[in-house]
Design a protein around this motif. Structure first.
Motif, PDB file in Angstrom:
ATOM      1  N   VAL A  14       0.194  -5.968  -1.971  1.00 44.71           N
ATOM      2  CA  VAL A  14      -0.381  -5.494  -3.234  1.00 44.71           C
ATOM      3  C   VAL A  14      -1.500  -6.411  -3.689  1.00 44.71           C
ATOM      4  O   VAL A  14      -2.529  -5.948  -4.200  1.00 44.71           O
ATOM      5  N   GLY A  15      -1.342  -7.720  -3.498  1.00 46.78           N
ATOM      6  CA  GLY A  15      -2.396  -8.658  -3.881  1.00 46.78           C
ATOM      7  C   GLY A  15      -3.701  -8.388  -3.156  1.00 46.78           C
ATOM      8  O   GLY A  15      -4.786  -8.391  -3.760  1.00 46.78           O
ATOM      9  N   ARG A  16      -3.621  -8.120  -1.871  1.00 51.65           N
ATOM     10  CA  ARG A  16      -4.826  -7.795  -1.108  1.00 51.65           C
ATOM     11  C   ARG A  16      -5.444  -6.494  -1.598  1.00 51.65           C
ATOM     12  O   ARG A  16      -6.672  -6.351  -1.673  1.00 51.65           O
ATOM     13  N   GLU A  17      -4.582  -5.552  -1.946  1.00 50.82           N
ATOM     14  CA  GLU A  17      -5.082  -4.278  -2.458  1.00 50.82           C
ATOM     15  C   GLU A  17      -5.739  -4.461  -3.826  1.00 50.82           C
ATOM     16  O   GLU A  17      -6.748  -3.813  -4.132  1.00 50.82           O
ATOM     17  N   LEU A  18      -5.195  -5.352  -4.643  1.00 43.25           N
ATOM     18  CA  LEU A  18      -5.816  -5.646  -5.937  1.00 43.25           C
ATOM     19  C   LEU A  18      -7.234  -6.151  -5.755  1.00 43.25           C
ATOM     20  O   LEU A  18      -8.170  -5.705  -6.443  1.00 43.25           O
ATOM     21  N   LEU A  19      -7.423  -7.088  -4.847  1.00 42.76           N
ATOM     22  CA  LEU A  19      -8.757  -7.624  -4.598  1.00 42.76           C
ATOM     23  C   LEU A  19      -9.691  -6.535  -4.076  1.00 42.76           C
ATOM     24  O   LEU A  19     -10.861  -6.446  -4.486  1.00 42.76           O
ATOM     25  N   ARG A  20      -9.175  -5.700  -3.193  1.00 47.10           N
ATOM     26  CA  ARG A  20      -9.995  -4.616  -2.640  1.00 47.10           C
ATOM     27  C   ARG A  20     -10.431  -3.649  -3.729  1.00 47.10           C
ATOM     28  O   ARG A  20     -11.597  -3.232  -3.790  1.00 47.10           O
ATOM     29  N   ILE A  21      -9.505  -3.297  -4.619  1.00 53.55           N
ATOM     30  CA  ILE A  21      -9.813  -2.305  -5.648  1.00 53.55           C
ATOM     31  C   ILE A  21     -10.740  -2.885  -6.710  1.00 53.55           C
ATOM     32  O   ILE A  21     -11.633  -2.195  -7.216  1.00 53.55           O
ATOM     33  N   LEU A  22     -10.554  -4.141  -7.071  1.00 57.13           N
ATOM     34  CA  LEU A  22     -11.488  -4.780  -8.002  1.00 57.13           C
ATOM     35  C   LEU A  22     -12.918  -4.678  -7.488  1.00 57.13           C
ATOM     36  O   LEU A  22     -13.860  -4.394  -8.244  1.00 57.13           O
ATOM     37  N   ALA A  23     -13.086  -4.908  -6.195  1.00 55.62           N
ATOM     38  CA  ALA A  23     -14.420  -4.833  -5.598  1.00 55.62           C
ATOM     39  C   ALA A  23     -14.908  -3.385  -5.510  1.00 55.62           C
ATOM     40  O   ALA A  23     -16.068  -3.088  -5.846  1.00 55.62           O
ATOM     41  N   ALA A 158       7.964   4.802   1.189  1.00 57.47           N
ATOM     42  CA  ALA A 158       7.427   4.081   2.332  1.00 57.47           C
ATOM     43  C   ALA A 158       7.929   2.638   2.360  1.00 57.47           C
ATOM     44  O   ALA A 158       8.257   2.046   1.331  1.00 57.47           O
ATOM     45  N   VAL A 159       7.944   2.058   3.554  1.00 56.82           N
ATOM     46  CA  VAL A 159       8.442   0.694   3.716  1.00 56.82           C
ATOM     47  C   VAL A 159       7.532  -0.346   3.078  1.00 56.82           C
ATOM     48  O   VAL A 159       7.963  -1.458   2.779  1.00 56.82           O
ATOM     49  N   SER A 160       6.270  -0.004   2.818  1.00 59.04           N
ATOM     50  CA  SER A 160       5.381  -0.953   2.147  1.00 59.04           C
ATOM     51  C   SER A 160       5.844  -1.263   0.743  1.00 59.04           C
ATOM     52  O   SER A 160       5.437  -2.275   0.155  1.00 59.04           O
ATOM     53  N   GLY A 161       6.722  -0.411   0.183  1.00 56.88           N
ATOM     54  CA  GLY A 161       7.328  -0.728  -1.099  1.00 56.88           C
ATOM     55  C   GLY A 161       8.186  -1.976  -1.040  1.00 56.88           C
ATOM     56  O   GLY A 161       8.475  -2.594  -2.070  1.00 56.88           O
ATOM     57  N   ALA A 162       8.591  -2.361   0.149  1.00 56.72           N
ATOM     58  CA  ALA A 162       9.350  -3.602   0.356  1.00 56.72           C
ATOM     59  C   ALA A 162       8.451  -4.738   0.828  1.00 56.72           C
ATOM     60  O   ALA A 162       8.948  -5.790   1.245  1.00 56.72           O
ATOM     61  N   GLY A 163       7.135  -4.521   0.790  1.00 54.80           N
ATOM     62  CA  GLY A 163       6.201  -5.578   1.133  1.00 54.80           C
ATOM     63  C   GLY A 163       5.857  -5.630   2.614  1.00 54.80           C
ATOM     64  O   GLY A 163       6.293  -4.795   3.420  1.00 54.80           O
ATOM     65  N   ILE A 240       2.908   3.703   4.547  1.00 49.37           N
ATOM     66  CA  ILE A 240       2.302   3.745   3.212  1.00 49.37           C
ATOM     67  C   ILE A 240       2.347   5.179   2.715  1.00 49.37           C
ATOM     68  O   ILE A 240       2.072   6.121   3.468  1.00 49.37           O
ATOM     69  N   GLY A 241       2.664   5.345   1.439  1.00 51.18           N
ATOM     70  CA  GLY A 241       2.660   6.654   0.805  1.00 51.18           C
ATOM     71  C   GLY A 241       4.056   7.117   0.425  1.00 51.18           C
ATOM     72  O   GLY A 241       4.878   7.399   1.296  1.00 51.18           O
ATOM     73  N   HIS A 242       4.322   7.146  -0.873  1.00 47.75           N
ATOM     74  CA  HIS A 242       5.603   7.637  -1.375  1.00 47.75           C
ATOM     75  C   HIS A 242       5.524   9.151  -1.598  1.00 47.75           C
ATOM     76  O   HIS A 242       4.514   9.669  -2.092  1.00 47.75           O
ATOM     77  N   ASN A 315       1.396   4.338  -2.543  1.00 44.37           N
ATOM     78  CA  ASN A 315       2.184   3.455  -3.406  1.00 44.37           C
ATOM     79  C   ASN A 315       1.562   2.078  -3.601  1.00 44.37           C
ATOM     80  O   ASN A 315       1.867   1.389  -4.579  1.00 44.37           O
ATOM     81  N   LEU A 316       0.675   1.661  -2.702  1.00 45.33           N
ATOM     82  CA  LEU A 316       0.004   0.372  -2.884  1.00 45.33           C
ATOM     83  C   LEU A 316      -1.169   0.490  -3.848  1.00 45.33           C
ATOM     84  O   LEU A 316      -1.617  -0.518  -4.404  1.00 45.33           O
ATOM     85  N   ARG A 317      -1.656   1.714  -4.055  1.00 46.66           N
ATOM     86  CA  ARG A 317      -2.788   1.924  -4.947  1.00 46.66           C
ATOM     87  C   ARG A 317      -2.292   2.410  -6.316  1.00 46.66           C
ATOM     88  O   ARG A 317      -1.996   1.607  -7.186  1.00 46.66           O
ATOM     89  N   LYS A 318      -2.110   3.715  -6.496  1.00 49.27           N
ATOM     90  CA  LYS A 318      -1.681   4.177  -7.821  1.00 49.27           C
ATOM     91  C   LYS A 318      -0.303   3.642  -8.179  1.00 49.27           C
ATOM     92  O   LYS A 318      -0.014   3.389  -9.346  1.00 49.27           O
TER      93      LYS A 318
END
Length: 341
Positions: A14-23, A158-163, A240-242, A315-318
Motif C-alpha cells: 500500500v505504501g508503494r501504491e500511495l507514492l505512485r498515486i500521489l505522483a 485478494a491475497v494482497s489484502g494480507a500484504g 489484486i482485486g476484491h 483493493n490496493l487503490r480504492k
C-alpha cells in the motif's frame, strides 16, 4: 507552493501504491518523505517517473512542520506513531484498523461522506477497510433512492489484502504445485493456491470474523447507523482485486431503471451490466483502475424490495491508497489543512 507529505509504511504494497498515486494525480507536494522501520532505512524507492526517495526511520522522524502523513504500517505501529504525528500538527490519514471506530475520528470515503471531515478533532482521519470502501460506494446512490434496510454480502478478497507476504505465499504455492513441492502455509490458515478460505482476521465470540464485523460497523458509521449487515469474508487465490456479491433489502419499493441510472451517475462507480457472455467486470480487469465496478444488477425477488449485484475494485487503490489520497484532496478542498508552503 505545496504540501509536505510523509508516507509511513512506504516499503509495503500500500505504501508503494500511495507514492505512485500521489505522483499520478499530481498531488500538490513541496516535499515527500518515505518512512519505514529501521531495517529499511537507506533503501531507495520511486516517486513518480524521475524522483527517487531514500527511506527514513519512522522511529526517529520529526513530524513537526509536515502537513499530511499517509499511514499504512500496521495497526500496532499506527497506534504509537499516528498520535505522535498528530500532536506535532500533522494531519494523519490512517489506513489501518486502529482508529476507525474511535469517537471524534472520521471514517471517510470522500464520494460518500466527505463532510464528516469537518468533524475531525484529533488531526486523525481513518481510511475504511478495503472491502467496506468499495461496497459503500455502490450502496450510497441506492441508499439515497430507496433507503437500505439490510445487506447480505459475501466477499472474495485478494491475497494482497494480507500484504506482500500474502502475495508471495500464493505465488510460491502456485509455482510449487507444478513441481510437486508440498505447500508451506504461513500467512493464511490453509493452503491458498487453488483454494478458497472462509476466514479473514480473528474469530469473535459470535462466530463472525473481525473482518466481517468491520464491514458491518464501518458501513453503519459511514453510511447510516440503522443499516443491518451480515458479511461472509473469503480469501481467494487472486493477487489484486476484491470482489463482492451483494444482496440489499430496501425500505422503499425498488425501481430497477432508477437504480441503474443512479449507479451510472455515481461518482467513483462504473456500471457495466450487459446481460451477455463477458458483460461484467472481474477482478483482474480492475487492477490499476480507480473505479469501483458494478455488474449483474438485478431484482432480488426473495424479499419485498431487493436488489442483487456484483462489485469489484482494486483493493490496493480504492480500497486503500487511492482513498487515502482522495481524503487528503478533500481536506484541501475543505480548507482543513492549514500549513501551506
Amino acid at each position: 507552493m505545496g504540501y509536505r507529505v510523509a508516507v509511513v509504511g512506504a516499503t509495503g504494497a500500500v505504501g508503494r501504491e500511495l507514492l505512485r498515486i500521489l505522483a499520478e494525480r499530481d498531488f500538490p507536494v513541496s516535499e515527500v518523505a518515505a518512512l519505514a522501520s529501521a531495517r529499511s532505512v537507506g533503501q531507495e524507492i520511486s516517486f513518480g517517473d524521475k524522483k527517487v526517495l531514500k527511506i527514513q526511520n519512522l522511529e526517529t522522524f520529526d513530524f513537526k512542520g509536515w502537513d499530511v502523513a499517509l499511514f499504512s504500517p500496521g495497526a500496532s505501529i499506527s497506534a504509537v506513531h499516528a498520535p505522535r504525528a498528530a500532536a506535532a500538527g500533522c494531519i494523519v490519514i490512517d489506513n489501518t484498523s486502529h482508529f476507525r471506530m474511535e469517537p471524534g475520528i472520521p471514517l471517510v470515503v470522500p464520494e460518500v461522506n466527505a463532510n464528516a471531515l469537518k468533524q475531525m478533532k484529533r488531526n486523525i482521519v481513518a481510511n475504511p477497510n478495503c472491502s467496506t470502501a468499495q461496497m459503500v460506494l455502490a450502496l450510497k446512490p441506492l441508499h439515497d433512492l430507496f433507503t437500505i434496510k439490510r445487506v447480505v454480502v459475501s466477499t472474495y478478497q485478494a491475497v494482497s489484502g494480507a500484504g506482500k507476504d500474502g502475495m508471495d505465499e500464493l505465488f510460491t504455492q502456485s509455482k510449487g504445485s507444478f513441481v510437486g513441492d508440498p505447500p508451506t502455509v504461513a500467512q493464511f490458515t490453509k493452503q491458498i493456491a487453488f483454494n478458497v478460505i472462509p476466514h479473514i482476521d480473528r474469530f469473535m465470540d459470535d462466530g463472525s470474523t473481525k473482518e466481517e464485523w468491520k464491514m458491518a460497523v464501518e458501513t453503519r458509521k459511514i453510511l447510516d447507523p440503522d443499516i443491518k449487515l451480515i458479511a461472509t469474508c473469503v480469501r481467494v487465490p487472486v493477487f489484486i482485486g476484491h470482489s463482492e456479491s451483494i444482496n440489499v433489502e430496501f425500505e422503499e419499493p425498488v425501481d430497477l431503471a432508477k437504480a441503474r441510472d443512479a449507479l451510472r451517475n455515481a461518482e467513483g462507480v462504473v456500471l457495466r451490466d450487459e446481460r451477455e457472455d463477458g458483460g461484467y467486470v472481474t477482478p483482474i480487469e480492475c487492477v490499476g483502475e480507480d473505479a469501483t465496478y458494478v455488474s449483474r444488477l438485478r431484482i432480488d425477488s426473495t424479499v419485498p424490495s431487493g436488489l442483487a449485484f456484483w462489485c469489484v475494485s482494486d483493493n490496493l487503490r480504492k480500497g486503500a491508497a487511492l482513498n487515502a489520497v482522495q481524503i487528503a484532496e478533500a481536506l484541501i478542498a475543505l480548507d482543513l489543512i492549514p500549513n501551506k508552503h
